[in-house]
Design an enzyme around this catalytic site. Structure first.
Site, mmCIF file in Angstrom:
data_model
loop_
_atom_site.group_PDB
_atom_site.id
_atom_site.type_symbol
_atom_site.label_atom_id
_atom_site.label_comp_id
_atom_site.label_asym_id
_atom_site.label_seq_id
_atom_site.Cartn_x
_atom_site.Cartn_y
_atom_site.Cartn_z
ATOM 1 N N HIS A 235 0.903 -1.024 -0.032
ATOM 2 C CA HIS A 235 0.075 -0.091 0.076
ATOM 3 C C HIS A 235 0.740 1.000 -0.055
ATOM 4 O O HIS A 235 1.761 1.191 0.795
ATOM 5 C CB HIS A 235 -0.988 -0.057 1.133
ATOM 6 C CG HIS A 235 -1.709 1.079 1.209
ATOM 7 N ND1 HIS A 235 -1.752 2.202 1.264
ATOM 8 C CD2 HIS A 235 -3.106 0.885 1.094
ATOM 9 C CE1 HIS A 235 -2.753 2.961 1.663
ATOM 10 N NE2 HIS A 235 -3.827 2.312 1.136
ATOM 11 N N CYS A 273 -3.877 2.546 -4.771
ATOM 12 C CA CYS A 273 -4.771 3.305 -3.884
ATOM 13 C C CYS A 273 -4.721 4.763 -4.396
ATOM 14 O O CYS A 273 -3.815 5.531 -4.394
ATOM 15 C CB CYS A 273 -4.451 3.204 -2.380
ATOM 16 S SG CYS A 273 -5.419 4.442 -1.466
ATOM 17 N N HIS A 300 -7.579 0.253 -4.404
ATOM 18 C CA HIS A 300 -8.378 0.949 -3.283
ATOM 19 C C HIS A 300 -8.819 2.177 -4.247
ATOM 20 O O HIS A 300 -8.159 2.878 -4.679
ATOM 21 C CB HIS A 300 -7.704 1.490 -2.149
ATOM 22 C CG HIS A 300 -7.395 0.572 -1.233
ATOM 23 N ND1 HIS A 300 -6.644 1.116 -0.342
ATOM 24 C CD2 HIS A 300 -7.815 -0.655 -1.052
ATOM 25 C CE1 HIS A 300 -6.436 0.133 0.728
ATOM 26 N NE2 HIS A 300 -6.966 -0.930 0.333
ATOM 27 N N ASP A 347 -12.661 2.984 -0.852
ATOM 28 C CA ASP A 347 -11.826 2.969 0.169
ATOM 29 C C ASP A 347 -12.419 4.334 0.835
ATOM 30 O O ASP A 347 -12.472 5.333 0.208
ATOM 31 C CB ASP A 347 -10.426 3.348 -0.207
ATOM 32 C CG ASP A 347 -9.470 3.332 1.070
ATOM 33 O OD1 ASP A 347 -9.808 2.914 1.923
ATOM 34 O OD2 ASP A 347 -8.552 4.006 0.759
ATOM 35 N N HIS A 348 -12.749 4.178 2.032
ATOM 36 C CA HIS A 348 -13.528 5.195 2.987
ATOM 37 C C HIS A 348 -14.670 5.885 2.157
ATOM 38 O O HIS A 348 -15.190 5.444 1.068
ATOM 39 C CB HIS A 348 -12.459 6.369 3.075
ATOM 40 C CG HIS A 348 -11.112 5.887 3.479
ATOM 41 N ND1 HIS A 348 -10.238 6.887 3.731
ATOM 42 C CD2 HIS A 348 -10.544 4.841 3.937
ATOM 43 C CE1 HIS A 348 -9.046 6.178 4.441
ATOM 44 N NE2 HIS A 348 -9.321 5.139 4.413
ATOM 45 N N TYR A 364 -15.130 4.455 7.740
ATOM 46 C CA TYR A 364 -15.502 3.160 7.192
ATOM 47 C C TYR A 364 -16.973 3.102 7.755
ATOM 48 O O TYR A 364 -17.531 1.989 8.275
ATOM 49 C CB TYR A 364 -14.446 2.213 7.922
ATOM 50 C CG TYR A 364 -13.263 1.976 7.233
ATOM 51 C CD1 TYR A 364 -13.230 1.317 5.946
ATOM 52 C CD2 TYR A 364 -12.207 2.944 7.836
ATOM 53 C CE1 TYR A 364 -12.032 1.402 5.427
ATOM 54 C CE2 TYR A 364 -10.791 2.653 6.692
ATOM 55 C CZ TYR A 364 -10.982 1.754 5.898
ATOM 56 O OH TYR A 364 -9.833 1.895 5.098
HETATM 57 C C1 DNO Z 1 -6.548 3.412 5.537
HETATM 58 C C2 DNO Z 1 -6.264 2.248 5.085
HETATM 59 C C3 DNO Z 1 -4.774 1.643 5.474
HETATM 60 C C4 DNO Z 1 -4.352 0.585 4.672
HETATM 61 C C5 DNO Z 1 -3.139 0.007 5.165
HETATM 62 C C6 DNO Z 1 -2.442 -1.066 4.328
HETATM 63 O O1 DNO Z 1 -7.768 3.383 5.478
HETATM 64 O O2 DNO Z 1 -6.200 2.272 3.458
HETATM 65 O O3 DNO Z 1 -4.891 1.543 6.626
HETATM 66 O O4 DNO Z 1 -5.186 -0.451 5.150
HETATM 67 O O5 DNO Z 1 -2.189 1.003 4.962
HETATM 68 O O6 DNO Z 1 -1.362 -1.799 4.928
#
Ligand code: DNO
Length: 390
Positions: A235, A273, A300, A347-348, A364
């Site tokens: 990530h 991401c 993501h 993501d989020h 989340y």
């Molecule tokens: C936050 C996430 C991060 C991710 C880690 C992966 O919302 O995208 O915490 O899970 O960095 O290792």
């Protein structure tokens, strides 16, 4: 037609958003971790199996492990790091044995993702995550009291930070510290003295040294992952620049290329991401999707809106600086080329509607992410209809 596999992050049995809720979003896969296992310890097969069965009972599958956290000793290559690498390899084998195909991890020193506000109010009343340089400087200079911290900020930021520090009361300062050190929901929180101590070893480690440590780690674990058929997805740094005087080493295309050149094993790939990478104006996300090609093992999708000072808030999934249409189009091309479905998750999301006022894991809550998932699902379908059917 190869489409992205729709997944949903779940923080385990304590998550206020249940597996049944996840099922109702239309996702088919779950992204989760064994958050109760201390960082660095081996994940036992029985524990992985137990969690996997629970997920399958809800009619879902465990698609991606996010994350097996990399112990700080591995990042600094000190103390018992060899032992921790062995344990990491064992966890990879155990996850593979249980049939989970992808493992996400990161190599960010000390903190995982970092924000300065978790309830930034959007014009429509929903709440977003926010990163602000002045607040980070307030934390760094006046709460953490890191030695020579001022030197890491432009004068305009330190000046505003001094003013803001005077305006904030004790409670506001405590809240800011808790946000910066938030870490992963459900996992142990750091205290200010603990954070200070964790920063110490990095005084000797610059970007090049951290990158070497990452490559050494990857050279050990990638062959294991290849052998047991698991993909590794690093990530990117979030945010994608140096903070708190710490080195960062995974936030540009050049960084990714370096890793592929040093460790060419096919298991060595990334979590693409768009939110993390998108917070840097230097990153062109559709171009980067194309460049990373078959190295993208997990996706993501999230958007950010930056201001000229480099502060950013998390925008609607289709509404920020990242051209999500162009990214998804590129990802579809990659999937047809390699005949694979890459797992993705929204993501989020904003805290909104019925989630407002509820205690949820920041970023989340269910409804904001459901909105993101639904919009991206529709976007993907639209691209398929217009580009792939005659
Ligand atoms: C936050 C996430 C991060 C991710 C880690 C992966 O919302 O995208 O915490 O899970 O960095 O290792």
């Amino acid at each position: 037609m190869y489409k992205m596999q729709q997944t949903w992050r779940w923080f385990g049995p304590g998550d206020p958003v249940s597996l049944q809720d996840a099922k109702q979003t239309g996702a088919s896969g779950i992204v989760t971790a064994l958050h109760h296992i201390p960082h660095g310890e081996t994940w036992p097969v029985e524990e992985v199996m137990k969690r996997k069965n629970e997920i399958e009972k809800a009619g879902l599958s465990w698609s991606v492990v996010e994350s097996i956290t990399v112990h700080e000793s591995i990042k600094t290559r000190t103390g018992g790091y060899k032992n921790y690498i062995d344990k990491y390899k064992e966890s990879i084998r155990h996850v593979a044995q249980c049939g989970i195909p992808v493992i996400t991890y990161n190599f960010m020193p000390v903190n995982d993702w970092t924000r300065t506000q978790l309830d930034y109010t959007m014009p429509d009343g929903s709440k977003a995550l926010y990163f602000n340089w002045v607040d980070l400087a307030v934390f760094d200079i006046y709460i953490l009291k890191r030695k020579e911290a001022e030197l890491n900020y432009p004068e305009s930021i330190t000046r505003q930070a001094a003013e803001r520090f005077r305006e904030y009361n004790e409670q506001q300062l405590q809240e800011l510290a808790a946000v910066v050190m938030f870490g992963i929901p459900g996992e142990k929180k750091m205290t200010v003295p603990e954070m200070r101590a964790s920063l110490e070893p990095y005084r000797e480690i610059d970007k090049a040294a951290l990158r070497d440590n990452l490559c050494e780690f990857l050279k050990e674990i990638a062959p294991v992952a290849d052998e047991c058929g698991v993909k590794l997805a690093i990530h990117p740094d979030d945010p994608p620049f140096d903070i708190l005087g710490l080195p960062r080493t995974v936030n540009t295309q050049a960084d990714f290329d370096y890793l592929y050149a040093k460790v060419p094993d096919p298991s060595n790939g990334i979590c693409f991401c768009t939110g993390s990478l998108g917070a840097s104006a230097a990153n062109d996300l559709p171009v980067m999707a194309k460049q990373n090609d078959s190295r993208i093992h997990f996706i993501h999708l999230r958007n950010v809106r930056k201001d000229p000072e480099g502060n950013f808030y998390e925008a609607d999934h289709l509404g920020g600086d990242v051209d999500m249409y162009a990214v998804v189009k590129e990802l579809l091309t990659i999937q047809q080329t390699y005949r694979i479905s890459i797992p993705f998750r929204p993501d989020h999301g904003h805290q909104m509607l019925d989630d407002t006022g509820k205690t949820t894991n920041p970023g989340y809550s269910a409804i904001g992410r459901l909105r993101g998932l639904a919009e991206i699902r529709g976007l993907e379908e639209g691209i398929i209809r217009s580009e792939y059917t005659s």
